[in-house]
Structures are given as C-alpha cells and as structure tokens.
Scaffold this active site. Sequence first.
Site, mmCIF file in Angstrom:
data_model
loop_
_atom_site.group_PDB
_atom_site.id
_atom_site.type_symbol
_atom_site.label_atom_id
_atom_site.label_comp_id
_atom_site.label_asym_id
_atom_site.label_seq_id
_atom_site.Cartn_x
_atom_site.Cartn_y
_atom_site.Cartn_z
ATOM 1 N N LYS A 60 -55.323 -26.719 81.294
ATOM 2 C CA LYS A 60 -55.271 -28.140 80.947
ATOM 3 C C LYS A 60 -56.647 -28.700 80.627
ATOM 4 O O LYS A 60 -56.773 -29.854 80.172
ATOM 5 C CB LYS A 60 -54.610 -28.918 82.080
ATOM 6 C CG LYS A 60 -53.143 -28.559 82.257
ATOM 7 C CD LYS A 60 -52.529 -29.196 83.478
ATOM 8 C CE LYS A 60 -51.057 -28.804 83.611
ATOM 9 N NZ LYS A 60 -50.846 -27.352 83.747
ATOM 10 N N GLY A 97 -57.212 -23.217 102.047
ATOM 11 C CA GLY A 97 -55.860 -23.243 102.594
ATOM 12 C C GLY A 97 -54.789 -23.454 101.549
ATOM 13 O O GLY A 97 -53.594 -23.360 101.851
ATOM 14 N N ILE A 122 -53.847 -20.991 95.738
ATOM 15 C CA ILE A 122 -54.791 -20.031 95.168
ATOM 16 C C ILE A 122 -55.876 -19.674 96.175
ATOM 17 O O ILE A 122 -56.233 -18.510 96.352
ATOM 18 C CB ILE A 122 -55.422 -20.592 93.877
ATOM 19 C CG1 ILE A 122 -54.354 -20.777 92.803
ATOM 20 C CG2 ILE A 122 -56.516 -19.655 93.368
ATOM 21 C CD1 ILE A 122 -53.697 -19.511 92.346
ATOM 22 N N GLU A 171 -48.785 -35.636 79.688
ATOM 23 C CA GLU A 171 -48.202 -34.303 79.621
ATOM 24 C C GLU A 171 -48.129 -33.790 78.185
ATOM 25 O O GLU A 171 -47.742 -34.504 77.267
ATOM 26 C CB GLU A 171 -46.809 -34.308 80.233
ATOM 27 C CG GLU A 171 -46.204 -32.924 80.407
ATOM 28 C CD GLU A 171 -44.922 -32.960 81.213
ATOM 29 O OE1 GLU A 171 -44.605 -31.954 81.859
ATOM 30 O OE2 GLU A 171 -44.238 -34.003 81.208
ATOM 31 N N ILE A 223 -62.424 -22.333 89.952
ATOM 32 C CA ILE A 223 -61.071 -22.183 89.441
ATOM 33 C C ILE A 223 -60.797 -23.338 88.479
ATOM 34 O O ILE A 223 -60.783 -24.504 88.888
ATOM 35 C CB ILE A 223 -60.030 -22.208 90.585
ATOM 36 C CG1 ILE A 223 -60.410 -21.208 91.679
ATOM 37 C CG2 ILE A 223 -58.636 -21.938 90.035
ATOM 38 C CD1 ILE A 223 -60.563 -19.794 91.206
ATOM 39 N N ARG A 238 -43.953 -36.947 81.065
ATOM 40 C CA ARG A 238 -44.714 -37.769 81.998
ATOM 41 C C ARG A 238 -46.031 -38.187 81.354
ATOM 42 O O ARG A 238 -46.481 -37.566 80.381
ATOM 43 C CB ARG A 238 -44.980 -36.977 83.285
ATOM 44 C CG ARG A 238 -43.721 -36.535 83.999
ATOM 45 C CD ARG A 238 -44.026 -35.616 85.164
ATOM 46 N NE ARG A 238 -44.686 -34.394 84.734
ATOM 47 C CZ ARG A 238 -45.075 -33.431 85.561
ATOM 48 N NH1 ARG A 238 -44.875 -33.560 86.863
ATOM 49 N NH2 ARG A 238 -45.658 -32.339 85.097
ATOM 50 N N SER A 277 -46.791 -21.945 93.456
ATOM 51 C CA SER A 277 -47.878 -22.674 94.098
ATOM 52 C C SER A 277 -47.392 -24.057 94.524
ATOM 53 O O SER A 277 -46.394 -24.573 94.022
ATOM 54 C CB SER A 277 -49.068 -22.797 93.149
ATOM 55 O OG SER A 277 -48.711 -23.543 92.007
#
Length: 634
Positions: free
Chosen positions: A417, A297, A300, A549, A413, A546, A457
């Site tokens: 990162k 749901g 992607i 990051e 998937i 952040r 997304s």
Amino acid sequence: MKQKLLFTGKTLFIMLVDVLCAVIAGGLALLVRFDFSYEAIPKEFLNAWYRYLPTQIVLTLVVFALMRMYRFVWRSVSAYDVERMALAVVVAYVVSMGTTYLFGNRQPRSVLFMTFIFGLFLFVGMRCLLRFWDTLQLAVNQSRHDADERIMLIGAGEAGRMLARELLTSPRVSAKLCCVIDDNKTKWGKFLESVPIIGGREVIPAAVRRENITQIIFAIPTASEDARREILNICNATGVRTRTLPGIYQFVNGDASLANVKDVQVEDLLGRDPVRLDTEMLDGFLGGKVVLVTGGGGSIGSELCRQIVKFKPKRLIVLDIYENNAYDIQQELRRKNGDKLDLVVEIASVRDKERIYEIFRTLRPDVVFHAAAHKHVPLMEDCPSEAIKNNVFGTYHVVRASEKFGVKKFVMISTDKAVNPTNVMGATKRFCEMVLQSRADSPTEFCAVRFGNVLGSNGSVVPLFKQQIEAGGPVTITDKRIIRYFMTIPEAAQLVLEAGAMARQSQIFVLDMGAPVKIIDLAEKLIRLSGLEPYRDIEIKEIGLRPGEKLYEELLMKSETLLETENSKIFIEQQQEIDPQQIMDDLEYLDRAVTDGTPDGELIGILRRMIPTYHAPEEVNRAAIETAEAEARE
C-alpha cells in the site's frame, strides 16, 4: 520392571510357538514325502531328524532373535514386514540345515524343500494371523452396518496406503473407504488395500455424487504446490469436507495416520511453493547477535521471533505496547526454548522517544526488525494524526536510536500500500521508506521489505470472513472486482529475514506475492471449507469501497525497475535518491502540524505534498477500471 517381565513372557511364548512350528514343518515334510504313513518313513531319515532337530531349533531361534523376529507388532504387519520375516526364515533355514548337514543329517531333497516351504508358511503366517483376523472382522462389520462417513482417498502412494490401512482396520474409525483417486494412469482399475482406484482428479466431482462421499482425504505429501492447489480447489468445489496431510515430513517420519490429517485451510487452496532459506547466510546474520523486534507481539512480529530463535541469537528482545500479545509470545518462546534462549520483553511505545532510547542504551541491539505500526486502512483514514505519530515518528525514533546506539542493520516491514498510496496508512509507510532511503551515509544499514496481505494476520480479511460465516452471514466484501496479493505469515517472516540478511544501505526489497486473488473467490472458498454453499447457505454482500481503498494493489512503482537477487522470491527496487535535508524539513513541518492540532483534511493535504506518488483513491480506481475495460475489449 513389570513391563519388561511382561514383554519377556510374551517373547518366550512366541519362541515356544516357533519351536512347535519347526517341529510341525519337519515332521509334516517327512509325512508328505512318505504318503502320510509313519511306518513307511525309513529309520535312517527319522532318526536323523530326531537327532538334529534340537540343534535346528536352537539355531533357528538364535537367527530369529538376531533378525528381530520377536519385535514385530502383529496387528500392524505390513508388506515390508513380511519381506523381512521371509528373509529371516530363509537365513535361519540355511544356517540350521547347513550346519546339521555338515554333521551328517541326510534327508531327501524333497523333504528339505518341503520343510522350508512349510516353515515359511508357518513362521510368517502365524505372525500375520492377527492382522488377517482384524481385517476380516472389520470387513464383516462394515458389510453389516452403515458407516458414519463415506470417504474418498486422493493418493495411491505409500502415504495413501498407510491411511487406507488405518481406515480399513481401526475399530475406532466408523467410516467406509469407498474409492481412491490417483493421477497415475497405470494404477487405474487396480486396488489399494482392496479399495478400487477409479481414476484421476477429473473424476472427483462425479465420484463424489455417485458414491455419496461425505469426506475427502488428500494424501499426496510429495505433490507440488501447483498440483496440490488445483486438486484441493476441485475438492472444495464439491462442497464436501476435505482434509489433508500437512506435509511430507509426516510420511518421512512414518506418521501418515489419521491423527495427522487436518482440515484444509484457505492457505492450502492459495498454496505456493515453500520458501527455501539460505540458512548459512542467516546463521551469519542472526547467530550470536542481539536482535530486537518492535511490534514483536503482532502477527508478523511474533512470527519473526519464532523464526529468529532458530538461528541462535545471543539475545532476543520483544518490544510491544500491547502487553497481552507480548505475554503470549513470551510464554510460547519460553515453553519451546527454555533456558537456551536469552529472552527480554519490553512493554513500550515507539512513539515514546525517551523510552526507546533507554531500551537501546541498555540492551544494545545489533539487528532491529521494525514491525510496529498502525496498519488498518479505514481507521487510519479517520485518524491521520495517529497514523503519523505512530508510523512516521515512531519509526523515526527507532531509526535515530539505531544510529545513536550502534545498530548494524535495521529492517522495516513495509507494505504494497506504500506503492502509489491512496490512503493515509500507505502514505505514512511510503514516507518511512523515504526516511530510510535518505540515510545513505548512516553507519547503520537501513532497508525496507515490502509485501502484500498476510493470510490470518490480525484484522485481515480471512478472520473477518470466518467470524461472519460462524455468525450465519452475510459475508461482506467491499467490491466484487477487488484483487489482492496474499502470502502466509511464516512465508512473509522467512523472506523478511533473508532480505534483511542480504540488504545493503537504503534498499527496498519487494517480495514475490505470486498470482493475485479475487476477494470474492476467497470468500466463496472459505464458505465451502465451512461445509456450506455460497449464496444458498451464506449470502455474500457487496457494501462498497471503503475510504482510501484501491481496487487493485500494486507491489511496485511502475516507473521503476527491479533487480533480481539469489532468491527467486526477493527483488530489489531500484534505488531512489532522497534529499536528507528535505526529509528533515518535512519531519519538522509534520511535527508542528500534529502538535498544533491541524485538521485531518489539512494533514492529508500535507502528506500529499510531501509524497509525490500519493493520489486520491477515486483517481487510481478510475484509471484501473479504464485499463481493465480496454484490455477486455482487446
């Protein structure tokens, strides 16, 4: 029935007018030839015309009917329509005059020629009359009143011509088409539907100011993505609302109208060449198979479901813990596919081992796309145990269920990162990749597909920026130097499918993300797309990096090389040997640490020991800044 009678009555009326035109054309030709004196027309010519006129009329009407002269919409006559009308008049003239000539209809050659010319003018001109009248009436109205919009049209091709005609003729459009832009120099100085073509893309900014343009319409559906992106970026910089035809299919289908024009999206400004899928390979991969999508749901996952149904799976299973998303994609797929799709929706968490095993035991999927994961970097920094439970152990449960219940291929998937991770989310995804790489001897083929940020997304930067713009700002970015890779949701899903189809055991696929994008540029473009000016109407505020990051994302481990595939946008990372026993030991250690409630800092330390490429973000960012400064000095 009423519609049919109405149409028949209209056709009979047009046929009656055609009869009148035929009489006028022949009679006028005789009068002109003999100096407009009825008495001067020789009896033999006049009697022959009277005698054979009914035959000529009948043959003309028959030819017109066969060549669809009674099917034209008079208010929308185009140059192509006029060509077809003229051809029908020529054929009708040759057939009717040729037939009556064989039976003795002798007329002077000048009369025959003028009959044809007058007939051509009357038959075709009558059908163009309403179009001419509408154009004249609109021109008068536009000269009397100020239009609500002043439009610049980009593209003097067929699609542009169709839009220009609608803009100039539709009474529902209160707009003035001021000028046309086209890069083809041979068209400069000419006119498109009476509107001047003033130059190429380089004159857009000056023309916008000079003509007080309030809206730009991009109408080149055949343009390459590079040209499209460059032109739209020029338009975006003017601050004027820019709209575009979504694609070439509108032009092919004859739908290049204002109804199909949409506002430019940020995806258009960052556009890439469209993905060309190997449909034959995907038919073999997905056709007739039971396919399961975890996280089905999500952004992607739901797009994967939309793409998968195109290849006619035997059954599609959507698995998600969030019932609202699962319901939305269920309703969408049922609405579009009806009974043609065997669709099963399961509400379950990948963290629930027994529930996952039950679903696999009952439904027996052949192919699994694993998209379920926690993906928000800052949140996972605050909740590392949840990231480990969901991303690591959730993935492991689905991996074991796939092996236990005969799944042929498992596609995970992953993310950019996971490359030299600096945060918990990236580290957990890298560990999942290592789990897949360790199972080289498994009967199930495991692979992972790694790509960057996906435009639009859930939780991505674009929806956040849009919300901030709607609220009046400020738009917040963590650092002006941040660079990211982007692709659209459909492109990502399509490439995942193709990578999965070509995958072999334990491979990691890397998607070509194109050129990197500066986040501050993205923010400025989104503000301009909203009709506002950055820093004047909407502030852009820098709030600091952040936790976890990176300044610059990487798609590949620099120590490794890539192997090319048949698809120029998909690459294979060179295979790493991962000790399966070490992975199992690490999983057991992680399980005990999470179960025992190990503090967050210690959990992160455990992950760093298990994943050799996991580094502190400060270390990676410092190295990136030093490299950038060194390159700038050179």
